[in-house]
Scaffold this motif. Sequence first.
Motif, PDB file in Angstrom:
ATOM      1  N   TRP A  71       0.819  -1.202   0.000  1.00 42.46           N
ATOM      2  CA  TRP A  71       0.000   0.000   0.000  1.00 42.46           C
ATOM      3  C   TRP A  71       0.857   1.257   0.000  1.00 42.46           C
ATOM      4  CZ3 TRP A  71      -5.469   0.654   0.588  1.00 42.46           C
ATOM      5  CH2 TRP A  71      -6.213  -0.544   0.689  1.00 42.46           C
ATOM      6  N   GLY A  72       0.320   2.305  -0.602  1.00 46.87           N
ATOM      7  CA  GLY A  72       0.866   3.646  -0.486  1.00 46.87           C
ATOM      8  C   GLY A  72      -0.228   4.576  -0.017  1.00 46.87           C
ATOM      9  N   VAL A  87       4.638   6.335   1.920  1.00 48.01           N
ATOM     10  CA  VAL A  87       3.702   7.441   2.112  1.00 48.01           C
ATOM     11  C   VAL A  87       4.272   8.673   1.422  1.00 48.01           C
ATOM     12  CG1 VAL A  87       2.838   6.515   4.289  1.00 48.01           C
ATOM     13  CG2 VAL A  87       4.749   8.135   4.311  1.00 48.01           C
ATOM     14  N   ALA A  88       3.386   9.593   1.043  1.00 47.21           N
ATOM     15  CA  ALA A  88       3.840  10.788   0.325  1.00 47.21           C
ATOM     16  C   ALA A  88       3.093  12.026   0.791  1.00 47.21           C
ATOM     17  CB  ALA A  88       3.657  10.618  -1.182  1.00 47.21           C
ATOM     18  N   SER A 125       6.971  14.025  -2.756  1.00 48.91           N
ATOM     19  CA  SER A 125       6.084  14.349  -3.879  1.00 48.91           C
ATOM     20  C   SER A 125       5.172  13.159  -4.138  1.00 48.91           C
ATOM     21  CB  SER A 125       6.884  14.681  -5.148  1.00 48.91           C
ATOM     22  OG  SER A 125       7.299  13.515  -5.813  1.00 48.91           O
ATOM     23  N   TYR A 126       3.966  13.462  -4.592  1.00 50.17           N
ATOM     24  CA  TYR A 126       3.002  12.399  -4.875  1.00 50.17           C
ATOM     25  C   TYR A 126       3.448  11.557  -6.064  1.00 50.17           C
ATOM     26  CZ  TYR A 126      -0.092  15.289  -1.929  1.00 50.17           C
ATOM     27  OH  TYR A 126      -0.647  16.017  -0.908  1.00 50.17           O
ATOM     28  N   ASP A 127       4.013  12.185  -7.061  1.00 50.43           N
ATOM     29  CA  ASP A 127       4.407  11.470  -8.279  1.00 50.43           C
ATOM     30  C   ASP A 127       5.436  10.387  -7.998  1.00 50.43           C
ATOM     31  OD1 ASP A 127       2.684  12.934  -9.824  1.00 50.43           O
ATOM     32  OD2 ASP A 127       4.202  14.247 -10.674  1.00 50.43           O
ATOM     33  N   GLU A 128       6.341  10.642  -7.058  1.00 50.68           N
ATOM     34  CA  GLU A 128       7.353   9.633  -6.736  1.00 50.68           C
ATOM     35  C   GLU A 128       6.698   8.361  -6.216  1.00 50.68           C
ATOM     36  OE1 GLU A 128      11.400  10.996  -5.022  1.00 50.68           O
ATOM     37  OE2 GLU A 128       9.972  12.514  -4.355  1.00 50.68           O
ATOM     38  N   LEU A 129       5.701   8.519  -5.367  1.00 52.47           N
ATOM     39  CA  LEU A 129       5.005   7.340  -4.845  1.00 52.47           C
ATOM     40  C   LEU A 129       4.214   6.649  -5.946  1.00 52.47           C
ATOM     41  CD1 LEU A 129       3.214   6.906  -1.478  1.00 52.47           C
ATOM     42  CD2 LEU A 129       2.034   6.233  -3.555  1.00 52.47           C
ATOM     43  N   GLU A 154       7.001  -0.655  -6.735  1.00 53.41           N
ATOM     44  CA  GLU A 154       6.661  -1.569  -5.636  1.00 53.41           C
ATOM     45  C   GLU A 154       5.232  -1.376  -5.124  1.00 53.41           C
ATOM     46  OE1 GLU A 154      10.776  -2.385  -3.321  1.00 53.41           O
ATOM     47  OE2 GLU A 154      10.016  -0.330  -3.173  1.00 53.41           O
ATOM     48  N   ILE A 155       4.663  -0.212  -5.374  1.00 56.65           N
ATOM     49  CA  ILE A 155       3.324   0.090  -4.858  1.00 56.65           C
ATOM     50  C   ILE A 155       2.251  -0.551  -5.739  1.00 56.65           C
ATOM     51  CG2 ILE A 155       1.682   1.929  -4.318  1.00 56.65           C
ATOM     52  CD1 ILE A 155       4.082   1.891  -2.479  1.00 56.65           C
TER      53      ILE A 155
END
Length: 325
Positions: free
Chosen positions: A7-8, A34-35, A57-61, A66-67
């Motif tokens: 999960w992210g 988490v982001a 940053s949201y984009d990295e997540l 892996e997410i």
Amino acid sequence: MKTNYNWGIIGLGKIAKKFATDLQSVEGANLKAVASRSLQKAEEFAEDFYAENFYGSYDELINSPEIEVIYIATPHVFHKELTIKCLKAKKAVLCEKAFGINKAEVEEMIATAKAENVFLMEALWMHFLPHYNYLLDLLEQNKYGKVKSLTADFGFKAPFNLDKRLFNKKLGGGSLLDIGIYPVFAAMTILGIPDTIEAEAKMSKTEIDEECSIVFHYKNGIKAKLKSSLLQETPTECHIKLENAHIKLTNRFHEPPSSLEITPDGEENKRIKFPVTTLGYNYEAIHVQKMLSQNKIESDVMTFEKSLQLISLLDEIRKKIGLIY
């Protein structure tokens, strides 16, 4: 059958903290990352809730290979854009209520899920709680006759703060989308779609609804009286009058621990308790993993149709009170 999921979480406010707390109790759920827009906030959240990674940053997540499934807990106005980004990155999405700001946004989100063949669900956690499902089953059994009326409210006194989303129109503020959604959802799931709607609101100087009063009218004179408020504490109860009984969902009816008080006509009150050891967010997370294990792109409980019906009702109410985002 796959049983473990990475999960992210995007958006690390109060609701995300509750969700992350309960995710720890879900078998097969791993909080991978988490982001936040603040790297420091993401790092602190990751440490508090045992996330393996954190991003500023949201984009990295979203782009992390892996997410597998992402819980979106940002303010409403960012739901559509972030959901679509996640879906196009082939990440399953559990997106907080209200799903979108209006029906057009929700339609686009659902269309993207279908086009990408990726799971999407609105996080209307009340629909997965034991006491609420017991109520729906009880009403379906028709043991006490048909529903004659419903009243439901949700109110608390919120401090006026433009930096917070509740009074900020640009962040989708107002009582209706934030808390009025629960009484509206209760009426929708118990009585169905109304024939006509009345609504009036007290508007703030920031042009959001500080308080909203709604009446759903159904055939045969059946009514649902609903209220949401950021100005005052209200009982936050749901009362259902049936032909042969009265049922009350007790204080803070939308969350656990809650109980049902059933008073059959001419008989004493009976209280049914539903002991829950978590905050209640684990139930929707468990359901999401079940749907993913079955390769579903849509929940069989909180369906796309329900989300569309709900946002359509909210749109109609907003139209009547003059709330335009």
